[in-house]
Design a protein around this motif. Structure first.
Motif, PDB file in Angstrom:
ATOM      1  N   ILE A 316       0.857  -1.192   0.000  1.00  0.00           N
ATOM      2  CA  ILE A 316       0.000   0.000   0.000  1.00  0.00           C
ATOM      3  C   ILE A 316       0.895   1.245   0.000  1.00  0.00           C
ATOM      4  O   ILE A 316       0.676   2.183  -0.772  1.00  0.00           O
ATOM      5  CB  ILE A 316      -0.961  -0.005   1.213  1.00  0.00           C
ATOM      6  CG1 ILE A 316      -2.056  -1.032   0.970  1.00  0.00           C
ATOM      7  CG2 ILE A 316      -1.557   1.355   1.466  1.00  0.00           C
ATOM      8  CD1 ILE A 316      -3.017  -0.692  -0.165  1.00  0.00           C
ATOM      9  N   VAL A 317       1.934   1.246   0.843  1.00  0.00           N
ATOM     10  CA  VAL A 317       2.828   2.418   0.882  1.00  0.00           C
ATOM     11  C   VAL A 317       3.461   2.648  -0.488  1.00  0.00           C
ATOM     12  O   VAL A 317       3.455   3.757  -1.018  1.00  0.00           O
ATOM     13  CB  VAL A 317       3.921   2.235   1.964  1.00  0.00           C
ATOM     14  CG1 VAL A 317       5.000   3.298   1.826  1.00  0.00           C
ATOM     15  CG2 VAL A 317       3.306   2.322   3.345  1.00  0.00           C
ATOM     16  N   SER A 318       3.958   1.575  -1.122  1.00  0.00           N
ATOM     17  CA  SER A 318       4.635   1.806  -2.403  1.00  0.00           C
ATOM     18  C   SER A 318       3.645   2.135  -3.514  1.00  0.00           C
ATOM     19  O   SER A 318       3.962   2.918  -4.416  1.00  0.00           O
ATOM     20  CB  SER A 318       5.552   0.646  -2.786  1.00  0.00           C
ATOM     21  OG  SER A 318       4.896  -0.560  -2.617  1.00  0.00           O
ATOM     22  N   LEU A 319       2.431   1.606  -3.431  1.00  0.00           N
ATOM     23  CA  LEU A 319       1.449   1.950  -4.470  1.00  0.00           C
ATOM     24  C   LEU A 319       0.993   3.398  -4.336  1.00  0.00           C
ATOM     25  O   LEU A 319       0.815   4.100  -5.332  1.00  0.00           O
ATOM     26  CB  LEU A 319       0.238   1.027  -4.393  1.00  0.00           C
ATOM     27  CG  LEU A 319       0.456  -0.394  -4.927  1.00  0.00           C
ATOM     28  CD1 LEU A 319      -0.739  -1.275  -4.637  1.00  0.00           C
ATOM     29  CD2 LEU A 319       0.726  -0.359  -6.425  1.00  0.00           C
ATOM     30  N   VAL A 320       0.802   3.839  -3.088  1.00  0.00           N
ATOM     31  CA  VAL A 320       0.417   5.245  -2.909  1.00  0.00           C
ATOM     32  C   VAL A 320       1.536   6.138  -3.450  1.00  0.00           C
ATOM     33  O   VAL A 320       1.287   7.084  -4.208  1.00  0.00           O
ATOM     34  CB  VAL A 320       0.114   5.584  -1.433  1.00  0.00           C
ATOM     35  CG1 VAL A 320      -0.113   7.077  -1.246  1.00  0.00           C
ATOM     36  CG2 VAL A 320      -1.114   4.829  -0.952  1.00  0.00           C
ATOM     37  N   ALA A 321       2.794   5.799  -3.109  1.00  0.00           N
ATOM     38  CA  ALA A 321       3.918   6.631  -3.580  1.00  0.00           C
ATOM     39  C   ALA A 321       3.971   6.623  -5.112  1.00  0.00           C
ATOM     40  O   ALA A 321       4.082   7.673  -5.756  1.00  0.00           O
ATOM     41  CB  ALA A 321       5.228   6.124  -2.991  1.00  0.00           C
ATOM     42  N   ALA A 322       3.865   5.418  -5.726  1.00  0.00           N
ATOM     43  CA  ALA A 322       3.961   5.328  -7.199  1.00  0.00           C
ATOM     44  C   ALA A 322       2.785   6.020  -7.861  1.00  0.00           C
ATOM     45  O   ALA A 322       2.945   6.764  -8.837  1.00  0.00           O
ATOM     46  CB  ALA A 322       4.020   3.864  -7.622  1.00  0.00           C
ATOM     47  N   GLY A 323       1.601   5.799  -7.320  1.00  0.00           N
ATOM     48  CA  GLY A 323       0.404   6.347  -7.960  1.00  0.00           C
ATOM     49  C   GLY A 323       0.257   7.841  -7.762  1.00  0.00           C
ATOM     50  O   GLY A 323      -0.182   8.565  -8.666  1.00  0.00           O
ATOM     51  N   TYR A 324       0.641   8.318  -6.612  1.00  0.00           N
ATOM     52  CA  TYR A 324       0.488   9.736  -6.263  1.00  0.00           C
ATOM     53  C   TYR A 324       1.361  10.599  -7.171  1.00  0.00           C
ATOM     54  O   TYR A 324       0.880  11.493  -7.875  1.00  0.00           O
ATOM     55  CB  TYR A 324       0.887   9.898  -4.803  1.00  0.00           C
ATOM     56  CG  TYR A 324       0.906  11.299  -4.243  1.00  0.00           C
ATOM     57  CD1 TYR A 324       0.122  12.312  -4.772  1.00  0.00           C
ATOM     58  CD2 TYR A 324       1.693  11.607  -3.139  1.00  0.00           C
ATOM     59  CE1 TYR A 324       0.139  13.591  -4.231  1.00  0.00           C
ATOM     60  CE2 TYR A 324       1.712  12.876  -2.588  1.00  0.00           C
ATOM     61  CZ  TYR A 324       0.943  13.858  -3.136  1.00  0.00           C
ATOM     62  OH  TYR A 324       0.964  15.123  -2.604  1.00  0.00           O
TER      63      TYR A 324
END
Ligand code: HEM
Length: 494
Positions: A316-324
């Motif tokens: 979740i942390v890496s997806l938020v960072a990548a997506g944001y």
């Protein structure tokens, strides 16, 4: 007299020694890294890609920064290599970001690198920041397993159908409309526009809610600041020393995990309580539909296994960072290009007005988006020109050979993706924003915005649909035909 002779001797040494020192510094890296490999190359009949390794420690960083920061024409760095060493297979040796490296910049060699993931491992972003159980930290079978969970949760038609409905309320919000009207159509005296601010806020609100059910408010603002700190660290050179962006990012990542952990325990608590409470069951169903952290927690593979908590949190942390970061930058660039190309905006508006009339106030579905032909061309053209992932990095854990050229073990590989998209051999008049070029698909291999092979962007369809929906609500929000094409645009993304 003695002083004069001594002085002359020193002067002679200085004049003679300085060029020697200069020569030594210029060839130092070649002697250090390349010379020892020559005999191996002779034995195997291979050669190193042409190029120059630059100065000790610095390598070619100064030249790289010259093209990036001073000339603002990054791809000239590659063009200068092509002029000097010829095209070869589209690989050059260099020393950048502190490591001996091979740069790749032609479609076929890039494809080869993307597909050699058993020998060329993903080398960025840093695992310390993304988490040891995140998608970017694992390889081989573990990667394939984890990737199927993530892709099913965010990038498959079912997921996109839900996500499309979920992100629109904030996009159609009056703030976005008034922002567009108030900034892009400002009088000439106030032509400076900060395009990054609203897309960034909007993206974080959407991503925060989508992934972890964060509601607008102090918690979301806090998380936004933490993720900004993390993204600065991802972009920075990884020196863990107080005061560096990387050090700061390591601190905020812990806070990110802590805060997300709270949210996940909250959800687990509710799931347990829900068995005996019908109201809670309906609440959980809502969460399950809308919150991707829930999605990752629930999903099972073919053998019925679930992800463990650490995997859910790290991803979740890496997806938020990548997506944001990627989505907000893409939206910012879309605003920029539309303000510069009013004819595109006009056509975009026509298509979206027509669709909006048919919808009679309902939000678009993902099926509607797939029918928006012109909007989707604007999406592809924005992503092509914005080159948000300009390079990707690999580390050679084994020696690799490509068409007689050697990539030595322990060297980095820099896949210069953006060069493919700005090279006139691949796209006619590449620096012109022309969505109509997508009337025909790009020639095979010449469009690598999302990378390739097993690491191809896990959120590529999510990014596309979010951008198309953003353009839809944006173009409906315009009250005036166009922004000033000569507007000065402040592009600072911080
Ligand atoms: C315009 C937007 C985007 C662009 C240009 C982009 C580009 C890329 C590229 C080039 C890669 C491959 C990196 C490599 O090979 O080293 C990648 C990987 C990835 N992207 Fe994106 N991305 C975008 C949006 C998103 C979004 C919205 C998400 C999810 C919310 C996302 C999640 C990921 C993940 C998880 C990976 C790692 C995949 C893996 O290692 O298997 N991206 N992205």
């Amino acid at each position: 007299m003695e002083i004069t002779v001594l002085g002359l001797m020193w002067l002679g040494l200085f004049i003679g020694g300085l060029p020697l020192l200069g020569w030594l510094l210029w060839w130092w890296n070649e002697l250090w890294y390349v010379a020892p490999l020559k005999s191996q190359c002779l034995a195997t009949g291979t050669k190193l890609p042409p190029g120059h390794m630059g100065f000790p420690l610095l390598g070619e960083m100064l030249s790289f920064l010259w093209y990036f920061k001073i000339l603002r024409r990054p791809d000239e760095f590659i063009n200068s290599k092509r002029r000097k060493y010829g095209d070869g297979v589209g690989m050059y040796r260099t020393h950048l970001f502190g490591s001996p490296s091979i740069m790749a910049c032609f479609p076929s060699v890039n494809k080869f690198i993307f597909q050699s993931d058993d020998k060329l491992l993903l080398d960025w972003p840093q695992v310390d920041l993304m988490g040891p159980a995140s998608l970017v930290a694992v390889h081989g079978k573990s990667h394939a397993r984890l990737r199927s969970y993530v892709v099913n949760t965010i990038n498959r038609p079912d997921a996109l159908r839900r996500i499309a409905l979920h992100v629109q309320p904030r996009m159609s919000h009056a703030r976005l409309r008034s922002y567009v009207v108030n900034t892009i159509n400002r009088p000439d005296a106030l032509r400076r526009i900060a395009l990054h601010v609203q897309p960034r806020m909007l993206t974080f609100e959407n991503i925060g809610r989508l992934f972890a059910s964060f509601e607008a408010g102090p918690l979301l603002d806090n998380m936004d600041n933490l993720f900004k700190g993390m993204i600065h660290g991802i972009r920075a050179y990884p020196i863990n020393f107080p005061g560096t962006a990387y050090h700061h990012a390591l601190q905020v990542v812990l806070l990110n995990f802590y805060m997300l952990n709270l949210t996940s325990h909250f959800t687990i608590f509710h799931l347990t309580a829900a068995r005996s409470n019908i109201k809670l069951i309906s609440y959980i169903r809502q969460c399950e539909t809308h919150d991707l952290m829930d999605g990752l927690m629930q999903i099972r593979d073919e053998e019925g296994n679930k992800l463990i908590d650490q995997e859910v949190l790290d991803n979740i942390v890496s997806l938020v960072a990548a997506g944001y970061e990627s989505t907000s930058l893409a939206s910012m660039w879309a605003l920029y290009y539309l303000s510069k190309f009013p004819n595109v905006l006009e056509k975009l508006r026509e298509e979206n007005m027509a669709i909006s009339k048919n919808k009679k106030g309902d939000f678009l579905t993902s099926e509607d988006v797939s029918k928006m032909k012109y909007t989707n061309k604007v999406v592809e053209e924005t992503i092509r020109m914005a080159n948000i992932a300009a390079f990707v990095f690999r580390l050679a854990i084994k020696e690799v050979e490509y068409k007689g050229y050697k990539i030595p073990k322990d060297w980095k590989v820099i896949v210069w993706i953006r060069y493919i998209h700005t090279n006139p051999e691949n796209f006619e008049d590449p620096m012109c924003f022309n969505p109509d070029r997508w009337n025909e698909p790009a020639r095979p291999g010449t469009y690598q915005v999302f990378g390739g092979g097993s690491r191809i962007c896990a959120g590529n369809m999510l990014a596309r649909i979010q951008l198309a929906l953003f353009l839809h609500h944006l173009s409906l929000g315009y009250k005036y035909p166009a922004g000033s094409p000569s507007a000065l645009v402040h592009q600072n993304a911080d």
